[in-house]
Write a protein that holds these residues in place. Structure first.
Motif, PDB file in Angstrom:
ATOM      1  N   GLY A  24      13.298  34.622 -45.426  1.00 32.36           N
ATOM      2  CA  GLY A  24      13.994  33.581 -46.162  1.00 32.36           C
ATOM      3  C   GLY A  24      13.950  32.222 -45.504  1.00 32.36           C
ATOM      4  O   GLY A  24      14.479  31.249 -46.048  1.00 32.36           O
ATOM      5  N   GLU A  25      13.315  32.133 -44.313  1.00 33.56           N
ATOM      6  CA  GLU A  25      13.207  30.868 -43.601  1.00 33.56           C
ATOM      7  C   GLU A  25      11.762  30.650 -43.176  1.00 33.56           C
ATOM      8  O   GLU A  25      11.061  31.610 -42.854  1.00 33.56           O
ATOM      9  N   PRO A  26      11.301  29.398 -43.138  1.00 34.29           N
ATOM     10  CA  PRO A  26       9.939  29.140 -42.645  1.00 34.29           C
ATOM     11  C   PRO A  26       9.834  29.543 -41.179  1.00 34.29           C
ATOM     12  O   PRO A  26      10.774  29.357 -40.404  1.00 34.29           O
ATOM     13  N   SER A  27       8.701  30.107 -40.806  1.00 33.62           N
ATOM     14  CA  SER A  27       8.470  30.478 -39.412  1.00 33.62           C
ATOM     15  C   SER A  27       7.903  29.285 -38.646  1.00 33.62           C
ATOM     16  O   SER A  27       7.006  28.589 -39.127  1.00 33.62           O
ATOM     17  N   THR A  28       8.430  29.061 -37.449  1.00 27.59           N
ATOM     18  CA  THR A  28       7.915  27.992 -36.595  1.00 27.59           C
ATOM     19  C   THR A  28       6.862  28.511 -35.627  1.00 27.59           C
ATOM     20  O   THR A  28       6.307  27.734 -34.843  1.00 27.59           O
ATOM     21  N   ALA A  29       6.590  29.815 -35.661  1.00 25.08           N
ATOM     22  CA  ALA A  29       5.589  30.394 -34.765  1.00 25.08           C
ATOM     23  C   ALA A  29       4.186  29.947 -35.177  1.00 25.08           C
ATOM     24  O   ALA A  29       3.914  29.686 -36.355  1.00 25.08           O
ATOM     25  N   SER A  30       3.290  29.895 -34.216  1.00 26.32           N
ATOM     26  CA  SER A  30       1.928  29.437 -34.461  1.00 26.32           C
ATOM     27  C   SER A  30       1.106  30.504 -35.186  1.00 26.32           C
ATOM     28  O   SER A  30       1.434  31.700 -35.134  1.00 26.32           O
ATOM     29  N   PRO A  31       0.024  30.094 -35.852  1.00 27.35           N
ATOM     30  CA  PRO A  31      -0.886  31.089 -36.439  1.00 27.35           C
ATOM     31  C   PRO A  31      -1.390  32.082 -35.400  1.00 27.35           C
ATOM     32  O   PRO A  31      -1.569  33.269 -35.707  1.00 27.35           O
ATOM     33  N   ALA A  32      -1.601  31.609 -34.160  1.00 22.90           N
ATOM     34  CA  ALA A  32      -2.066  32.505 -33.097  1.00 22.90           C
ATOM     35  C   ALA A  32      -1.026  33.571 -32.774  1.00 22.90           C
ATOM     36  O   ALA A  32      -1.368  34.717 -32.473  1.00 22.90           O
ATOM     37  N   ALA A  33       0.254  33.199 -32.827  1.00 26.39           N
ATOM     38  CA  ALA A  33       1.318  34.183 -32.578  1.00 26.39           C
ATOM     39  C   ALA A  33       1.337  35.234 -33.682  1.00 26.39           C
ATOM     40  O   ALA A  33       1.526  36.432 -33.415  1.00 26.39           O
ATOM     41  N   TRP A  34       1.147  34.809 -34.924  1.00 27.90           N
ATOM     42  CA  TRP A  34       1.081  35.768 -36.034  1.00 27.90           C
ATOM     43  C   TRP A  34      -0.133  36.679 -35.879  1.00 27.90           C
ATOM     44  O   TRP A  34      -0.055  37.888 -36.141  1.00 27.90           O
ATOM     45  N   ALA A  35      -1.254  36.124 -35.449  1.00 27.16           N
ATOM     46  CA  ALA A  35      -2.437  36.952 -35.222  1.00 27.16           C
ATOM     47  C   ALA A  35      -2.184  37.949 -34.097  1.00 27.16           C
ATOM     48  O   ALA A  35      -2.613  39.113 -34.173  1.00 27.16           O
ATOM     49  N   ALA A  36      -1.478  37.522 -33.059  1.00 26.05           N
ATOM     50  CA  ALA A  36      -1.139  38.429 -31.957  1.00 26.05           C
ATOM     51  C   ALA A  36      -0.250  39.561 -32.448  1.00 26.05           C
ATOM     52  O   ALA A  36      -0.372  40.712 -32.011  1.00 26.05           O
ATOM     53  N   ALA A  37       0.649  39.252 -33.386  1.00 24.42           N
ATOM     54  CA  ALA A  37       1.488  40.292 -33.971  1.00 24.42           C
ATOM     55  C   ALA A  37       0.624  41.302 -34.725  1.00 24.42           C
ATOM     56  O   ALA A  37       0.845  42.520 -34.644  1.00 24.42           O
ATOM     57  N   GLY A  38      -0.367  40.803 -35.455  1.00 27.07           N
ATOM     58  CA  GLY A  38      -1.278  41.705 -36.159  1.00 27.07           C
ATOM     59  C   GLY A  38      -2.036  42.610 -35.205  1.00 27.07           C
ATOM     60  O   GLY A  38      -2.222  43.797 -35.471  1.00 27.07           O
TER      61      GLY A  38
END
Length: 257
Positions: A83-97
């Motif tokens: 419900g809120e925009p994420s301030t994490a970087s695309p690289a952090a999201w890729a690391a989560a993947g």
């Protein structure tokens, strides 16, 4: 549910934060320690065993005295919040993947997850409840149910987190520092984990898929989004999370076309 702060007279502790509290369980934070109190010790058993099995960072178990499990806080901050925009970087999201892929590649846990029939039955019951109580417009329920049903197909089971909300993944910069809340871990569909992680954050689905390094049918991810939202609304409403009109899950259902 909104966190609240409660004063305490303990000598070495300034405050207790109520992270989650409802009739099934509660999680309190005291300094760098999380205290999980659960009425169902089976969930805690699963959580402790799953954390010991997965090849990624998880909270350290400090002690356990039923019904309480004490865990050390992870470094970093949550990848985001539904419900809120994420301030994490695309690289952090890729690391989560990439971290999720490591879990999926791990040996299967010795316990089973929900069967297709169980998931389908719950979807039926929750949609009936939504319609019978006029919680959502009938066309929205029908449209999303039709999408959700495409997720109910045979899959090759993998080790899944089972409740991989974006709040449960912690990062420091572009690195994953750990994943919390493993009580729903089981054998399941890899795409379910990826869907829950990206629920409400569709703009980061590509980053997560890139990090996971695997081919993904995005239509099935979308199907799991619809199924998750349809089957969660009653639970949220009945456990004090406010009016369904304000749930991020309902916003996701509205956006599906």
């Amino acid at each position: 549910m909104t966190s609240v702060v409660i004063s305490t007279t303990m000598a070495d502790v300034e405050e207790v934060e109520v992270v989650v509290a409802h009739s099934e369980r509660a999680t309190l934070r005291v300094g760098d320690v999380f205290l999980k109190i659960d009425a169902d010790q089976t969930r805690i058993d699963v959580e402790v065993e799953a954390m010991a099995m997965v090849p990624i960072p998880t909270p350290k178990v400090l002690w356990r005295k039923p019904p309480v499990l004490a865990l050390a806080a992870l470094p970093g901050t949550a990848l985001g919040h539904l419900g809120e925009p994420s301030t994490a970087s695309p690289a952090a999201w890729a690391a989560a993947g990439a971290a999720v892929r490591m879990v999926h590649d791990a040996p299967l846990p010795p316990w089973h997850g929900k069967s297709l029939d169980e998931i389908a039955s719950r979807l039926d019951g929750e949609c009936e409840w939504l319609l019978a109580n006029d919680v959502l417009p009938a066309d929205m329920v029908t449209r999303n149910r039709r999408m959700a049903e495409t997720a109910l197909r045979p899959w090759t089971p993998v080790f899944t987190h089972g409740d991989l909300q974006v709040d449960h993944v912690f990062v420091d910069g572009d690195e994953v520092t750990g994943v919390v809340d493993w009580s729903e871990a089981s054998c399941g569909d890899a795409l379910f984990d990826l869907a829950i992680l990206t629920l409400g954050h569709e703009e980061h689905l590509g980053d997560v898929i890139a990090g996971a390094g695997t081919d993904v049918d995005r239509d099935l991810i979308h199907a799991w989004w619809s199924l998750r939202c349809l089957t969660n609304i009653r639970w949220l409403a009945e456990h004090g999370y406010g009016s369904p009109d304000e749930f991020p899950e309902v916003a996701v259902l509205k956006s599906r076309r």
